[in-house]
Design a protein around this motif. Structure first.
Motif, short mmCIF file in Angstrom:
data_model
loop_
_atom_site.label_atom_id
_atom_site.label_comp_id
_atom_site.label_asym_id
_atom_site.label_seq_id
_atom_site.Cartn_x
_atom_site.Cartn_y
_atom_site.Cartn_z
N VAL A 48 -5.41 58.33 -37.39
CA VAL A 48 -5.16 59.68 -37.87
C VAL A 48 -6.43 60.51 -37.70
O VAL A 48 -7.52 60.09 -38.11
CB VAL A 48 -4.69 59.68 -39.33
N VAL A 49 -6.28 61.67 -37.08
CA VAL A 49 -7.39 62.58 -36.85
C VAL A 49 -6.96 63.96 -37.30
O VAL A 49 -5.80 64.34 -37.18
CB VAL A 49 -7.83 62.57 -35.36
N ARG A 50 -7.88 64.74 -37.84
CA ARG A 50 -7.59 66.10 -38.29
C ARG A 50 -8.00 67.09 -37.21
O ARG A 50 -9.10 66.99 -36.67
CB ARG A 50 -8.32 66.40 -39.59
N LEU A 51 -7.11 68.05 -36.94
CA LEU A 51 -7.37 69.06 -35.93
C LEU A 51 -7.21 70.45 -36.51
O LEU A 51 -6.31 70.69 -37.32
CB LEU A 51 -6.40 68.88 -34.75
N ALA A 52 -8.05 71.38 -36.06
CA ALA A 52 -7.95 72.77 -36.49
C ALA A 52 -6.76 73.43 -35.81
O ALA A 52 -6.43 73.13 -34.67
CB ALA A 52 -9.24 73.51 -36.14
N VAL A 53 -6.09 74.35 -36.55
CA VAL A 53 -4.89 75.00 -36.02
C VAL A 53 -4.96 76.51 -36.18
O VAL A 53 -5.71 77.03 -36.99
CB VAL A 53 -3.61 74.50 -36.72
N ALA A 97 -14.16 63.48 -31.58
CA ALA A 97 -15.13 62.97 -32.53
C ALA A 97 -14.89 63.67 -33.86
O ALA A 97 -15.06 64.88 -33.95
CB ALA A 97 -16.55 63.22 -32.04
N PRO A 98 -14.44 62.91 -34.89
CA PRO A 98 -14.25 63.53 -36.21
C PRO A 98 -15.56 64.11 -36.73
O PRO A 98 -16.63 63.53 -36.55
CB PRO A 98 -13.78 62.36 -37.08
N VAL A 166 -2.85 59.31 -33.38
CA VAL A 166 -3.12 59.13 -31.95
C VAL A 166 -3.24 57.63 -31.66
O VAL A 166 -4.05 56.94 -32.27
CB VAL A 166 -4.43 59.84 -31.53
N THR A 167 -2.43 57.14 -30.73
CA THR A 167 -2.47 55.71 -30.38
C THR A 167 -3.58 55.45 -29.37
O THR A 167 -4.18 56.37 -28.82
CB THR A 167 -1.13 55.25 -29.77
N PRO A 174 2.34 64.90 -34.83
CA PRO A 174 1.85 65.47 -36.08
C PRO A 174 2.36 64.66 -37.27
O PRO A 174 3.51 64.22 -37.28
CB PRO A 174 2.42 66.89 -36.09
N VAL A 175 1.49 64.46 -38.26
CA VAL A 175 1.86 63.67 -39.43
C VAL A 175 1.85 64.54 -40.70
O VAL A 175 2.82 64.56 -41.43
CB VAL A 175 0.92 62.46 -39.61
#
Length: 190
Positions: A48-53, A97-98, A166-167, A174-175
């Motif tokens: 799980v990675v966080r992305l800006a939207v 890269a988180p 992301v695998t 999206p989660v």
């Protein structure tokens, strides 16, 4: 020497109508389950990675409100490591890269997944110029209960993050939609 096999009605195997309908139902359920199994696989085995939207709020008459997700990582600078020679339609992997503040940042791109680190998302190049590469990741909508889309649209985009699973092979989905770092809505299967 040839042998003639008679295909008379007596020699055919007769299936009961219940068995035929049962087999047809099983085939249809199997076809429905294939995309669900893929989604479950991505969610359970992915990181799980966080992305800006940057959200926009349309409506779908059958499914209700949804937020179109414009990920900040859809526009990659052309100076990013490995960004040379991409054209529209090319498959691309973006290493993420988180960051301490929450949203992951792209650090490198490649055509081959094996050339990148442990966390890389797959996409397709929409366009490539001397300044930037635009990428489509196929995760551009997040469905919400009716009436909540406008609420998300009115929020300051700096408050929003999208958690994406992301695998290892780069597939993603999206989660969770996060507001101020807390889950606002979940799209997780479990």
């Amino acid at each position: 020497m040839t042998v003639d096999v008679e295909t008379s009605p007596e020699n055919r195997i007769r299936l009961s109508p219940w068995l035929r309908w049962g087999l047809l139902a099983l085939i249809q359920l199997g076809l429905i389950a294939i995309p669900l199994a893929d989604r479950l696989s991505v969610q359970s085995s992915g990181n799980v990675v966080r992305l800006a939207v940057v959200p926009v709020d349309p409506r779908d008459l059958l499914r209700g409100d949804y937020v179109i997700i414009n990920l900040a990582i859809t526009r990659l600078p052309a100076g990013l490591q490995g960004a040379d020679g991409f054209n529209a339609g090319d498959r691309i992997f973006v290493e993420l890269a988180p960051q301490v503040d929450g949203a992951a940042e792209p650090v490198a791109v490649a055509r081959d997944r094996s050339k990148l680190g442990t966390l890389a998302i797959a996409g397709t190049v929409r366009s490539a110029t001397a300044e930037e590469i635009r990428v489509d990741y196929g995760i551009d909508a997040f469905f919400l209960p009716e009436g909540e889309g406008l609420e998300i649209e009115r929020m300051d985009r700096d408050r929003l993050l999208l958690e994406v699973s992301v695998t290892e092979d780069g597939r993603s989905l999206p989660v969770n939609l996060l507001v101020d770092g807390k889950t606002f809505r979940s799209d997780a299967i479990f």
